[in-house]
Motif scaffolding. Structure first.
Motif, PDB file in Angstrom:
ATOM      1  N   ASP A 295       0.833  -1.199   0.000  1.00  8.09           N
ATOM      2  CA  ASP A 295       0.000   0.000   0.000  1.00  8.09           C
ATOM      3  C   ASP A 295       0.877   1.262   0.000  1.00  8.09           C
ATOM      4  O   ASP A 295       0.585   2.234  -0.704  1.00  8.09           O
ATOM      5  CB  ASP A 295      -0.920  -0.025   1.215  1.00  8.09           C
ATOM      6  N   SER A 296       1.950   1.258   0.801  1.00 11.14           N
ATOM      7  CA  SER A 296       2.790   2.452   0.909  1.00 11.14           C
ATOM      8  C   SER A 296       3.710   2.625  -0.290  1.00 11.14           C
ATOM      9  O   SER A 296       4.070   3.760  -0.650  1.00 11.14           O
ATOM     10  CB  SER A 296       3.626   2.374   2.190  1.00 11.14           C
ATOM     11  N   GLN A 297       4.080   1.518  -0.924  1.00  8.50           N
ATOM     12  CA  GLN A 297       5.049   1.603  -2.011  1.00  8.50           C
ATOM     13  C   GLN A 297       4.409   1.664  -3.394  1.00  8.50           C
ATOM     14  O   GLN A 297       5.018   2.168  -4.336  1.00  8.50           O
ATOM     15  CB  GLN A 297       6.014   0.415  -1.952  1.00  8.50           C
ATOM     16  N   PHE A 298       3.192   1.151  -3.547  1.00 11.62           N
ATOM     17  CA  PHE A 298       2.610   1.060  -4.888  1.00 11.62           C
ATOM     18  C   PHE A 298       1.285   1.821  -5.026  1.00 11.62           C
ATOM     19  O   PHE A 298       1.108   2.570  -5.982  1.00 11.62           O
ATOM     20  CB  PHE A 298       2.371  -0.406  -5.259  1.00 11.62           C
ATOM     21  N   PHE A 299       0.372   1.621  -4.097  1.00 10.64           N
ATOM     22  CA  PHE A 299      -0.993   2.090  -4.329  1.00 10.64           C
ATOM     23  C   PHE A 299      -1.222   3.527  -3.882  1.00 10.64           C
ATOM     24  O   PHE A 299      -1.920   4.288  -4.560  1.00 10.64           O
ATOM     25  CB  PHE A 299      -1.979   1.160  -3.611  1.00 10.64           C
ATOM     26  N   ARG A 300      -0.651   3.938  -2.776  1.00 13.11           N
ATOM     27  CA  ARG A 300      -0.871   5.313  -2.313  1.00 13.11           C
ATOM     28  C   ARG A 300       0.248   6.262  -2.750  1.00 13.11           C
ATOM     29  O   ARG A 300       0.211   7.439  -2.462  1.00 13.11           O
ATOM     30  CB  ARG A 300      -0.968   5.340  -0.782  1.00 13.11           C
ATOM     31  N   ASN A 301       1.225   5.706  -3.403  1.00 18.24           N
ATOM     32  CA  ASN A 301       2.391   6.524  -3.779  1.00 18.24           C
ATOM     33  C   ASN A 301       2.685   6.335  -5.262  1.00 18.24           C
ATOM     34  O   ASN A 301       3.365   5.384  -5.661  1.00 18.24           O
ATOM     35  CB  ASN A 301       3.597   6.112  -2.929  1.00 18.24           C
ATOM     36  N   PRO A 302       2.163   7.232  -6.150  1.00 21.95           N
ATOM     37  CA  PRO A 302       2.436   7.094  -7.589  1.00 21.95           C
ATOM     38  C   PRO A 302       3.927   7.126  -7.894  1.00 21.95           C
ATOM     39  O   PRO A 302       4.408   6.421  -8.780  1.00 21.95           O
ATOM     40  CB  PRO A 302       1.712   8.289  -8.212  1.00 21.95           C
ATOM     41  N   ALA A 303       4.671   7.908  -7.102  1.00 20.50           N
ATOM     42  CA  ALA A 303       6.120   7.966  -7.327  1.00 20.50           C
ATOM     43  C   ALA A 303       6.762   6.635  -6.985  1.00 20.50           C
ATOM     44  O   ALA A 303       7.718   6.191  -7.642  1.00 20.50           O
ATOM     45  CB  ALA A 303       6.740   9.095  -6.491  1.00 20.50           C
ATOM     46  N   GLY A 304       6.222   5.987  -5.958  1.00 21.68           N
ATOM     47  CA  GLY A 304       6.743   4.670  -5.578  1.00 21.68           C
ATOM     48  C   GLY A 304       6.499   3.658  -6.675  1.00 21.68           C
ATOM     49  O   GLY A 304       7.355   2.826  -6.974  1.00 21.68           O
TER      50      GLY A 304
END
Length: 609
Positions: free
Chosen positions: A100-109
Motif C-alpha cells: 500500500d505504501s510503495q505502490f498504491f498510495r504513492n504514484p512515485a513509488g
C-alpha cells in the motif's frame, strides 16, 4: 395295610446284600460330581460374569479415556493453530502495508519500482526491503520487466531484495510462478534457494494499481519458519509425538517432533471435508491419535500425531494390575469354595446312598449311628421322617385312586343319562309328527334344544348363535303356553353369531319380561330382543312394553344380593358375567320409551379360544 406289609417284608441281610451290590455296581448315567458341579457353577456364575463385566468396564474406560484425550488434544490443536494464524496474519498485514505504501498510495513509488535500472536504485530498493525484514525473515520483490530495463549486473542469483524477471519468468521457482495468477491474496509455499535450501515463503501478487486484473510482480517473505517454529514448539508433547503444518496443496511446510506422515496416511486418517476432528488408527502395531484443525483464512492444516500409549500408558498399566489382583482373589475364593465343598460332600454322599436304596412302601433299615447335630444331621433326620410319611401317603393314595375310579364311573353314567334323554325326546317328537300333532312335536323339539344347549356337555361358554337358539326355543314354548298374549321381535346382528357368551343369560330376562311385563296384556304385549355391537363391546337388549311400573332401585338391590329371597335368575346372570369379565360388565335395567322395562347385558366382544 396288608399289601404294603407283605411287599416290605425283606430281611435285614437282604438289604445289606442289596446295598453292597449297588455300591459295587457301576452307576449308569451318572453326571458330574458335586465338587465339579460347584466348581463349574463358580466359574460360570461368578468368574465368567466377573471377566465379562471387567472386560466391558475396561473397554468402556479405555474408550472414555481415548475420547477425553482426543477431545483435549483437539482443543490444544485449535489453540495452537490460532497462535500460528496470528503469526501469519502479522506477516500478511505487513505485506499489505508495504504494498500500500510503495505502490498504491504513492504514484512515485510505483514509478520507482517499475523503473529501476541503476545500481543506486537497486541498492535503494534492497534497503527498503531490508528494513521490512524482521525476526529473521527476508523480503523480496520479483518484478516483471515491463519496460525492458537493463540492470548494470545480473540479478538472477539474488534470494532477497529486488530483482527483475525475464520474459519467461526465469529464475522464479515454480511455486511462485503459479501464485502470480492470484488476485492479491497471500499464501504459504515451500521454495528452494539456488543452493537447494528449503524454506517457507509467504507470497502475494503485486497488482497493477492502474489495472487490478494485471499482476506486475510478486512479493515474497522467505524464512517464515523462523517465526512459526516458536509457535510449533510452544506446546509440550510426548517425545515420540509429531506436529505437522500443511498448506492448501498438501505440502508439508514444517514439522516438529518425530516422523512425517505421508499423503496416503493423511487421506486415510483425516476426513477430507471436516475442518477439524480427531481419529485413532493402527500403524506399525501401535495405536496413534490424529488430531487436526484447518484454517480457512490461510488454507493451512495443523496435525498432531501422538502415540496413544504415551498418554494412556499409566491408566492401562493400572487396569492390568487390577485384573491381575482380581484373578488372584478369584483363585483364593475358588480354593476356599472347594474346601467348603469337601467339608460337606461326605455327609451328602451318605444321604444320597440312602436315598438311592430307598423304595417307597418298603421298610428302610438304617444304621444305629448317633445323628449329627449340625445342618446335615437335621437334613438326615428330616429325610427319615419323610420316608415314613411317604409310606403312609402311598397307602392313602391307593385308597384315593379307588375312590377316583368310582367317581369317574359315576361321571360316565351322568353323561350317558342326557344322551338317553335326548333320544327319548327325539322319539316323542317323531311320534307326535306321525300322529299328526305337529304342535306338540314342535314343543318337544324346542324343549330338547333348550336342554341340549343348557347342558352343553358341561361347557360354561357357548357361541352367541347357540345362545339365541336357546332363547328362541324358550320363547316359542311360552308363546304356545300363553297364546295370543304377546309378540316377540328379533333384531340380531348376524356378524356376532360366532362370538362367545356365557350360556343361558337371555332366557331369564325373557322370562321376567313375560311374567312381570306382558303376560296380562291380552294380545297387546310386545317383547323386543336385540344383539348389537357397540365399539368393542356386545349388548343383549330385552325390552317390553309392560304397563306395570318397575322399581329400578329394587332391581339394582336384587342384583347386588341385598334381597336374596327373590330375583335369583337375574342375580345369577349378573354375577356370572362379572365373574367371567369383571365389574365393568354385567346386567343393568332402565325404563323404555313406551313405559316398559329395558334389560341390557354388556359383554366384551371375544371369539371362542
Amino acid at each position: 395295610m396288608n399289601r404294603l406289609s407283605t411287599s416290605a417284608g425283606c430281611s435285614k441281610e437282604c438289604w445289606v446284600l442289596h446295598r453292597q451290590n449297588s455300591e459295587n455296581k457301576p452307576e449308569e448315567g451318572t453326571g458330574l460330581k458335586l465338587k465339579h458341579k460347584v466348581t463349574l457353577a463358580f466359574l460360570v456364575f461368578i468368574v465368567l460374569p466377573f471377566i465379562v463385566v471387567g472386560w466391558i468396564s475396561s473397554y468402556v474406560a479405555v474408550n472414555t479415556i481415548k475420547e477425553e484425550v482426543g477431545s483435549t488434544t483437539l482443543q490444544l490443536v485449535k489453540q495452537n493453530h490460532v497462535t500460528i494464524d496470528k503469526t501469519i496474519s502479522a506477516i500478511n498485514d505487513r505485506t499489505i502495508t508495504l504494498l500500500d505504501s510503495q505502490f498504491f498510495r504513492n504514484p512515485a513509488g510505483y514509478s520507482f519500482w517499475t523503473g529501476i535500472d541503476t545500481l543506486n536504485e537497486i541498492q535503494q530498493a534492497d534497503n527498503i526491503l531490508e528494513s521490512w525484514s524482521t525476526g529473521g525473515t527476508e523480503y523480496a520483490i520479483y518484478m516483471k520487466n515491463i519496460e525492458r530495463r537493463d540492470t548494470p549486473f545480473d540479478l538472477s542469483h539474488k534470494t532477497k531484495g529486488f530483482k527483475y524477471l525475464d520474459k519467461d519468468n526465469s529464475g522464479l521457482p515454480d511455486a511462485m510462478v503459479r501464485d502470480m495468477d492470484l488476485s492479491g491474496g497471500g499464501v504459504l509455499r515451500i521454495t528452494h534457494s539456488d543452493s537447494g535450501e528449503k524454506t517457507i515463503s509467504f507470497m502475494r501478487s503485486i497488482l497493477n494499481p492502474r489495472n487490478y486484473d494485471e499482476a506486475i510482480g510478486l512479493l515474497v517473505v522467505n524464512k517464515v519458519e523462523v517465526l512459526l517454529t516458536r509457535d510449533m514448539v510452544s506446546v509440550e508433547l510426548p517425545s515420540t509425538a509429531g506436529v505437522f503444518l500443511f498448506n492448501d496443496n498438501e505440502e508439508l511446510l514444517m514439522s516438529a517432533g518425530l516422523g512425517s506422515p505421508s499423503l496416503a496416511e493423511l487421506h486415510q486418517n483425516i476426513e477430507p471435508e471436516a475442518s477439524y476432528g480427531y481419529t485413532f488408527a493402527e500403524e506399525g502395531g501401535e495405536e496413534w491419535l490424529y488430531a487436526y484443525s484447518d484454517s480457512s483464512k490461510f488454507h493451512t492444516r495443523l496435525l498432531y500425531k501422538i502415540p496413544l500409549a504415551s498418554i494412556t500408558g499409566k491408566q492401562i498399566w493400572l487396569q492390568k494390575m487390577l485384573v491381575f489382583i482380581s484373578v488372584v482373589f478369584l483363585a483364593f475364593v475358588l480354593t476356599f469354595v472347594l474346601y467348603l465343598v469337601r467339608l460337606v460332600v461326605k455327609p451328602v454322599v451318605k444321604l444320597v446312598s440312602v436315598m438311592k436304596i430307598y423304595e417307597p412302601g418298603k421298610t428302610l433299615f438304617l444304621s444305629e449311628e448317633p445323628p449329627r447335630h449340625d445342618e446335615f444331621g437335621i437334613l438326615y433326620g428330616s429325610f427319615v421322617k419323610m420316608t415314613k410319611r411317604l409310606d403312609y401317603s402311598i397307602e392313602e393314595n391307593y385308597v384315593m385312586q379307588l375312590k377316583q375310579k368310582e367317581y369317574e364311573l359315576l361321571m360316565l353314567q351322568s353323561q350317558i343319562t342326557p344322551h338317553y334323554l335326548y333320544n327319548t325326546l327325539d322319539s316323542i317328537y317323531w311320534y307326535a309328527l306321525d300322529s299328526g300333532n305337529d304342535e306338540v312335536g314342535e314343543m318337544v323339539r324346542d324343549l330338547s334344544s333348550m336342554l341340549r344347549i343348557g347342558l352343553s356337555r358341561g361347557r360354561k361358554m357357548i357361541t352367541i348363535g347357540e345362545e339365541l337358539e336357546h332363547a328362541k326355543a324358550y320363547t316359542r314354548l311360552q308363546e304356545k303356553r300363553y297364546p295370543d298374549t304377546f309378540e316377540v321381535w328379533w333384531q340380531i346382528d348376524e356378524t356376532l353369531r360366532d362370538y362367545e357368551t356365557p350360556k343361558v343369560i337371555i332366557q331369564p330376562l325373557i322370562e321376567n319380561a313375560i311374567i312381570h311385563g306382558v303376560r296380562g296384556m291380552d294380545g297387546e304385549g310386545e317383547i323386543r330382543i336385540s344383539a348389537v355391537q357397540c365399539e368393542d363391546t356386545l349388548r343383549f337388549i330385552v325390552e317390553d312394553n309392560g304397563h306395570l311400573p318397575v322399581d329400578l332401585e329394587e332391581l339394582s338391590a336384587i342384583m347386588q344380593g341385598e334381597h336374596s329371597a327373590k330375583g335369583y335368575g337375574i342375580r345369577n346372570v349378573h354375577q356370572r358375567i362379572q365373574l367371567h369379565y369383571g365389574e365393568a360388565f354385567g346386567l343393568t335395567y332402565e325404563r323404555s320409551g313406551e313405559g316398559g322395562t329395558r334389560a341390557i347385558i354388556t359383554l366384551p366382544l371375544r371369539r371362542p379360544e
